[in-house]
Design an enzyme around this catalytic site. Structure first.
Site, PDB file in Angstrom:
ATOM      1  N   ARG A  60      42.462  41.443  36.905  1.00 21.27           N
ATOM      2  CA  ARG A  60      43.102  40.345  35.413  1.00 21.27           C
ATOM      3  C   ARG A  60      42.050  41.265  34.754  1.00 21.27           C
ATOM      4  O   ARG A  60      42.700  41.098  33.081  1.00 21.27           O
ATOM      5  CB  ARG A  60      42.288  38.890  35.142  1.00 21.27           C
ATOM      6  N   CYS A  66      38.499  31.649  35.383  1.00 22.48           N
ATOM      7  CA  CYS A  66      37.838  31.886  36.294  1.00 22.48           C
ATOM      8  C   CYS A  66      37.216  30.469  37.039  1.00 22.48           C
ATOM      9  O   CYS A  66      36.165  29.432  36.158  1.00 22.48           O
ATOM     10  CB  CYS A  66      36.530  33.381  36.047  1.00 22.48           C
ATOM     11  N   LYS A  83      37.861  43.805  27.422  1.00 21.18           N
ATOM     12  CA  LYS A  83      39.214  42.986  27.691  1.00 21.18           C
ATOM     13  C   LYS A  83      38.794  41.664  27.015  1.00 21.18           C
ATOM     14  O   LYS A  83      39.627  40.982  26.234  1.00 21.18           O
ATOM     15  CB  LYS A  83      39.243  42.593  29.261  1.00 21.18           C
ATOM     16  N   ASN A  84      37.480  41.638  26.805  1.00 21.01           N
ATOM     17  CA  ASN A  84      37.448  39.920  25.778  1.00 21.01           C
ATOM     18  C   ASN A  84      37.290  39.918  24.667  1.00 21.01           C
ATOM     19  O   ASN A  84      36.998  39.485  24.360  1.00 21.01           O
ATOM     20  CB  ASN A  84      35.705  39.208  26.140  1.00 21.01           C
ATOM     21  N   ARG A 121      34.346  23.975  32.046  1.00 22.95           N
ATOM     22  CA  ARG A 121      34.295  24.700  30.829  1.00 22.95           C
ATOM     23  C   ARG A 121      34.754  24.149  29.977  1.00 22.95           C
ATOM     24  O   ARG A 121      36.309  24.101  30.142  1.00 22.95           O
ATOM     25  CB  ARG A 121      35.412  26.000  31.235  1.00 22.95           C
ATOM     26  N   ASP A 132      28.417  38.382  32.923  1.00 14.97           N
ATOM     27  CA  ASP A 132      29.420  39.080  33.407  1.00 14.97           C
ATOM     28  C   ASP A 132      29.238  40.140  34.517  1.00 14.97           C
ATOM     29  O   ASP A 132      29.543  41.232  34.537  1.00 14.97           O
ATOM     30  CB  ASP A 132      30.293  39.073  32.152  1.00 14.97           C
TER      31      ASP A 132
HETATM   32  C1  EPZ Z   1      33.399  33.924  27.781  1.00 13.66           C
HETATM   33  O1  EPZ Z   1      33.570  32.812  27.689  1.00 13.66           O
HETATM   34  C2  EPZ Z   1      34.164  35.011  28.351  1.00 13.66           C
HETATM   35  N1  EPZ Z   1      35.577  34.810  28.557  1.00 13.66           N
HETATM   36  C3  EPZ Z   1      33.190  34.228  29.885  1.00 13.66           C
HETATM   37  O2  EPZ Z   1      33.872  36.046  30.398  1.00 13.66           O
HETATM   38  C4  EPZ Z   1      31.455  34.644  29.547  1.00 13.66           C
HETATM   39  O3  EPZ Z   1      31.257  34.765  31.001  1.00 13.66           O
HETATM   40  C5  EPZ Z   1      31.800  33.663  28.332  1.00 13.66           C
HETATM   41  O4  EPZ Z   1      32.458  34.059  27.133  1.00 13.66           O
HETATM   42  C6  EPZ Z   1      30.052  33.739  28.374  1.00 13.66           C
HETATM   43  O5  EPZ Z   1      30.021  35.810  27.873  1.00 13.66           O
HETATM   44  C7  EPZ Z   1      35.845  35.325  27.504  1.00 13.66           C
HETATM   45  O6  EPZ Z   1      35.959  35.914  26.677  1.00 13.66           O
HETATM   46  C8  EPZ Z   1      37.505  35.194  27.553  1.00 13.66           C
HETATM   47  P1  EPZ Z   1      31.507  30.340  26.308  1.00 13.66           P
HETATM   48  P2  EPZ Z   1      33.488  31.176  27.156  1.00 13.66           P
HETATM   49  O7  EPZ Z   1      32.030  29.501  25.805  1.00 13.66           O
HETATM   50  O8  EPZ Z   1      34.048  31.685  26.056  1.00 13.66           O
HETATM   51  C9  EPZ Z   1      29.595  25.849  27.245  1.00 13.66           C
HETATM   52  C10 EPZ Z   1      34.413  37.355  32.411  1.00 13.66           C
HETATM   53  O9  EPZ Z   1      34.332  37.571  33.356  1.00 13.66           O
HETATM   54  N2  EPZ Z   1      30.340  25.421  26.154  1.00 13.66           N
HETATM   55  O10 EPZ Z   1      30.474  31.506  25.971  1.00 13.66           O
HETATM   56  O11 EPZ Z   1      34.470  30.263  27.648  1.00 13.66           O
HETATM   57  C11 EPZ Z   1      29.721  26.785  28.706  1.00 13.66           C
HETATM   58  O12 EPZ Z   1      30.421  25.736  29.620  1.00 13.66           O
HETATM   59  C12 EPZ Z   1      34.529  35.834  31.654  1.00 13.66           C
HETATM   60  O13 EPZ Z   1      34.992  37.774  31.528  1.00 13.66           O
HETATM   61  C13 EPZ Z   1      30.345  23.901  26.115  1.00 13.66           C
HETATM   62  O14 EPZ Z   1      29.610  23.566  26.577  1.00 13.66           O
HETATM   63  O15 EPZ Z   1      32.396  31.403  27.279  1.00 13.66           O
HETATM   64  C14 EPZ Z   1      29.342  27.173  29.199  1.00 13.66           C
HETATM   65  O16 EPZ Z   1      28.505  26.942  29.912  1.00 13.66           O
HETATM   66  C15 EPZ Z   1      33.880  35.165  32.275  1.00 13.66           C
HETATM   67  N3  EPZ Z   1      31.187  23.661  25.610  1.00 13.66           N
HETATM   68  C16 EPZ Z   1      28.505  27.813  28.374  1.00 13.66           C
HETATM   69  O17 EPZ Z   1      28.299  27.090  26.865  1.00 13.66           O
HETATM   70  C17 EPZ Z   1      31.683  24.820  24.009  1.00 13.66           C
HETATM   71  O18 EPZ Z   1      32.736  24.640  23.888  1.00 13.66           O
HETATM   72  C18 EPZ Z   1      28.578  29.306  27.230  1.00 13.66           C
HETATM   73  O19 EPZ Z   1      30.708  29.415  27.348  1.00 13.66           O
HETATM   74  C19 EPZ Z   1      31.897  26.267  25.173  1.00 13.66           C
HETATM   75  C20 EPZ Z   1      31.638  26.595  26.192  1.00 13.66           C
END
Ligand code: EPZ
Length: 419
Positions: A398, A117, A22-23, A122, A306
């Site tokens: 989803r 989610c 999915k991702n 986020r 995840d």
């Molecule tokens: C991706 O989300 C996935 N979603 C999430 O999967 C997954 O949990 C996550 O990566 C971590 O592996 C998709 O790919 C669509 P991040 P993403 O940016 O990209 C902080 C699922 O169940 N952060 O890696 O949004 C953030 O708050 C979903 O499939 C900032 O601070 O996650 C978090 O604490 C749920 N500033 C950490 O980094 C930013 O600009 C990691 O977030 C971006 C992120």
């Protein structure tokens, strides 16, 4: 409104074939906007996030044809607007990838603030930092994000936090930029490598994806005219591996890359489960009650957040007391309230949850709070005594294709009924 009705307990046994990730899919679909031409994508999971992505791409002028249930052809020769439909883009998280790809293609985009989610705040500050360093102007107001650029010039970007989305988004914006971009402290998830491989197949020049330093040499145009097959979903594979352990079952998970699951495999063996690694498939079985364990979620190759709710179900019935430290998301323990309704003994405080292993769970009506929590509740319903009803199925749909059919084929007494 639909709900899942599950009667347990069942020991799951048999084979399951994993869909495309999915991702990876919800990043590769917007990435097609960088192509001035046609491409074909195989092993696309047929899930609602993909369907929303296709609607958004069509609204921007793309022509999409489904060849079969998991293969589509996309013609992005004529992109007619830079205004993505706000009602659709605010529906899910990955709409932010439209910014990176449309900045690259059209130097302009307007999208709704991404949804997704409910895991706590986020932020997207690292995405915006990357776009601005490349020369874009980004305005976030009234629930919309507007990004424009006269031109994008390659530069060095250091990620203050390891972020999957920001790493992919900056990579998208750099593909057609002038000169070379380096992304340091990049995330290394398998789906990041998949997006880079897709873009290189279409004519990009990206090196180092999967390491913490990615180098993108800007090119003039992506030609497309190629076919790409999406990487298997390691999170779906891990979901079924944990279902085998929780249900004292025996499942062969086919069409997966076992290298992507090493942190989970190690944990399953630590808890007393058995694993047979065949490279592109993996057999998992567990004849005894799993032992307690301590989990800390980390960016890849650490234990994936995840799979946190799903292993939480295993810990709720493990022999002894366990802990989970959720280091990625502020609020990813909502599912523990639902498991406690089923007889679990879990205390969640901030980024930590404490599990006192109980002998069994008992069926109850429960509510899915997010995609992976929903998958965890299905596993809980399958191992619980009696009937479980699961509500809020849109979360589950989803990210998982035909999930109840897959579990039914493994012996679960599970069916989807309308309320
Ligand atoms: C991706 O989300 C996935 N979603 C999430 O999967 C997954 O949990 C996550 O990566 C971590 O592996 C998709 O790919 C669509 P991040 P993403 O940016 O990209 C902080 C699922 O169940 N952060 O890696 O949004 C953030 O708050 C979903 O499939 C900032 O601070 O996650 C978090 O604490 C749920 N500033 C950490 O980094 C930013 O600009 C990691 O977030 C971006 C992120």
């Amino acid at each position: 409104m639909e709900k899942l009705l599950i009667k347990g307990p069942t020991n799951l046994k048999g084979e399951v074939t994993i869909n495309g990730a999915k991702n990876a899919a919800i990043a590769i679909l917007p990435a097609t906007l960088l192509i001035n031409g046609i491409c074909t994508i195989e092993n696309v999971p047929n899930i609602s996030d993909v369907k929303i992505s296709c609607k958004i791409l069509s609204a921007l002028g793309a022509k999409i044809t489904w060849i079969d249930n998991n293969t589509l052809t996309i013609d992005t020769t004529n992109i007619t607007t830079s205004n993505a439909p706000l009602d659709l883009t605010s529906k899910f998280r990955a709409s932010y990838y439209l910014i990176g790809s449309m900045l690259g293609r059209k130097k302009s985009i307007q999208v709704g603030m991404p949804g997704g989610c409910n895991l706590g705040p986020r932020p997207i500050d690292q995405h915006i930092k990357g776009f601005e360093l490349l020369g874009a102007k980004v305005d976030v107001s009234q629930g919309k994000i507007k990004a424009t650029a006269d031109k994008l010039v390659g530069t060095s970007i250091y990620m203050d936090i390891v972020s999957v989305g920001a790493t992919i988004n900056v990579m998208l914006a750099s593909v057609l930029a002038e000169g070379t971009t380096t992304i340091d402290n990049a995330a290394k998830e398998p789906h990041i490598v998949d997006v880079a491989n897709f873009l290189n197949t279409m004519g990009a020049d990206i090196r180092g994806a999967g390491t913490d330093m990615i180098k993108i040499n800007g090119v003039k145009e992506l030609r497309g005219n190629a076919t790409y097959s999406i990487v298997p979903d390691q999170i779906e594979a891990g979901t079924f591996m944990l279902a085998a352990v929780a249900s004292h079952g025996d499942i062969l998970i086919k069409n997966c890359i076992t290298k992507h699951l090493e942190s989970l495999t190690a944990k399953i063996i630590e808890m007393g489960g058995k694993v047979e690694d065949n490279g592109d498939s993996i057999r998992v079985w567990c004849n005894s009650r799993p032992s307690k364990a301590n989990i800390k979620t980390l960016p890849y190759p650490g234990f994936p957040t995840d799979l946190q709710p799903q292993i939480g179900v295993v810990l709720s019935i493990a022999n002894g007391n366990s802990t989970i430290n959720e280091s990625i998301w502020e609020s990813r323990f909502q599912y523990t309230n639902e498991l406690n309704k089923m007889g679990a003994k879990i205390t969640a405080q901030g980024k930590n949850a404490f599990f006192e292993g109980v002998d069994k769970l008992v069926g109850a009506p429960v509510y899915s709070s997010d995609l992976r929590a929903g998958a965890a509740l299905i596993i809980a319903g399958i191992i619980a005594e009696g009937q479980t009803e699961i509500y809020n199925l849109d979360h589950i749909d989803r990210g998982y294709e035909k999930i109840e059919e897959k579990f039914r084929k493994l012996g679960a007494d599970i069916k989807r009924v309308s309320e």
